[in-house]
Design an enzyme around this catalytic site. Structure first.
Site, mmCIF file in Angstrom:
data_model
loop_
_atom_site.group_PDB
_atom_site.id
_atom_site.type_symbol
_atom_site.label_atom_id
_atom_site.label_comp_id
_atom_site.label_asym_id
_atom_site.label_seq_id
_atom_site.Cartn_x
_atom_site.Cartn_y
_atom_site.Cartn_z
ATOM 1 C CE LYS A 146 -4.366 -4.145 -2.440
ATOM 2 N NZ LYS A 146 -5.268 -4.993 -1.691
ATOM 3 C CD GLN A 185 -6.101 -8.359 -0.452
ATOM 4 O OE1 GLN A 185 -5.319 -7.422 -0.545
ATOM 5 N NE2 GLN A 185 -7.191 -8.439 -1.189
ATOM 6 C CG ASP A 193 -9.024 -1.279 2.038
ATOM 7 O OD1 ASP A 193 -8.942 -0.865 0.867
ATOM 8 O OD2 ASP A 193 -8.854 -2.471 2.348
#
Length: 284
Positions: A52, A96, A119
């Site tokens: 990322k 995460q 997300d």
């Protein structure tokens, strides 16, 4: 023999466009910002976060990678998220997963400002997805829809079967397929006679996290097979949930692992960070 859907190639094409958008924003003195929070030392998470960071840098997106000890308390992590919610340089926040057991995942997701939830897991964004008014969409399902679109695979009126019902992939991809007028069946670990259901599918999306679970007997001739699985076999090789070599000859289109869905997930995350930036900075 099925056409392989090349997620890496498509991701690179899309990233060229995203970079252009970032450059256009730079002309207005605006830079999209993404914060990624990583708790602990999970090796797979470390790899994802590194990817990322590299992609963000390549596209000109400002990124902060915030690493915390495994022992961080829930309260401390929630305070960090609240701080980032108020940081004008940060337009997207991603925590995460998985998280250590002392931290409630749901509380973490609820604390992220829905506008910065790139997300797409916040209940506000999930609710908007369900009602057909999506703003932020979970990145893997979003990437799957972009792949179908790029390869001109018509979803309208087709039988789509989703194997797996997670909030990350199964449920949101079912909503997105439904929105494109597919007839959707969601299957899971309690489904009886799974083979009979999957072998009816024109489009089969597999996201169960069991290496090589889907063999050719699960697949109808000419089906489109999307394999979301990322597993390691005994030799440490990356494999999907679908037994690729065996299934590929029966399909019209199939995603390989690697170079399939994976690169698209990170690309959609970057696209949504840019979108979140435009909403926050320009009111678009």
């Amino acid at each position: 023999m099925g056409t392989r859907i090349n997620g890496r190639e498509l991701a690179e094409t899309m990233q060229v466009e995203i970079k252009k958008e970032v450059e256009e924003l730079a002309e207005k003195n605006i830079q999209p910002g993404l914060a990624v929070l990583l708790v602990g030392e999970d090796p797979a998470s470390q790899v994802y976060v590194r990817n990322k960071e590299t992609t963000a840098k390549k596209l000109g997106i400002y990124s902060q990678i915030l690493r915390y000890e495994e022992t961080i308390t829930e309260k401390q992590l929630l305070e960090e998220i609240k701080r980032l919610n108020g940081d004008p340089k940060i337009h997207g926040i991603l925590v995460q997963l998985p998280l250590p057991k002392q931290i409630d995942e749901e509380k973490v997701i609820l604390t992220i400002d829905p506008k910065k939830d790139v997300d797409g897991f916040h209940p506000v964004n999930m609710g908007k997805l369900l009602t057909g008014d999506a703003t932020m969409i979970p990145c893997t399902p979003y990437g799957i829809m972009k792949m179908l679109e790029a390869y001109s695979i018509d979803v309208d009126g087709k039988q789509a079967v989703v194997v797996g019902r997670s909030n990350i992939v199964g449920k949101p991809v079912a909503c997105l397929l439904l929105e494109k007028n597919a007839t959707v069946t969601v299957t899971h670990s309690h489904t009886q006679d799974l083979k009979a259901i999957t072998s009816q599918a024109d489009i089969l999306v597999v996201a169960i996290g069991k290496g090589h679970f889907i063999t050719k007997d699960y697949v109808k001739d000419g089906a489109v097979v999307i394999d979301v699985g990322m597993n390691r076999n005994a030799q440490g090789k990356l494999i999907g949930d679908v037994k690729f070599d065996e299934v590929e000859p029966k399909t019209s289109y199939i995603t390989p692992v690697p170079k399939g869905v994976g690169p698209m997930t990170i690309t959609m995350l970057m696209q949504q960070t840019v979108k979140a930036c435009k909403i926050q900075e320009l009111g678009l």
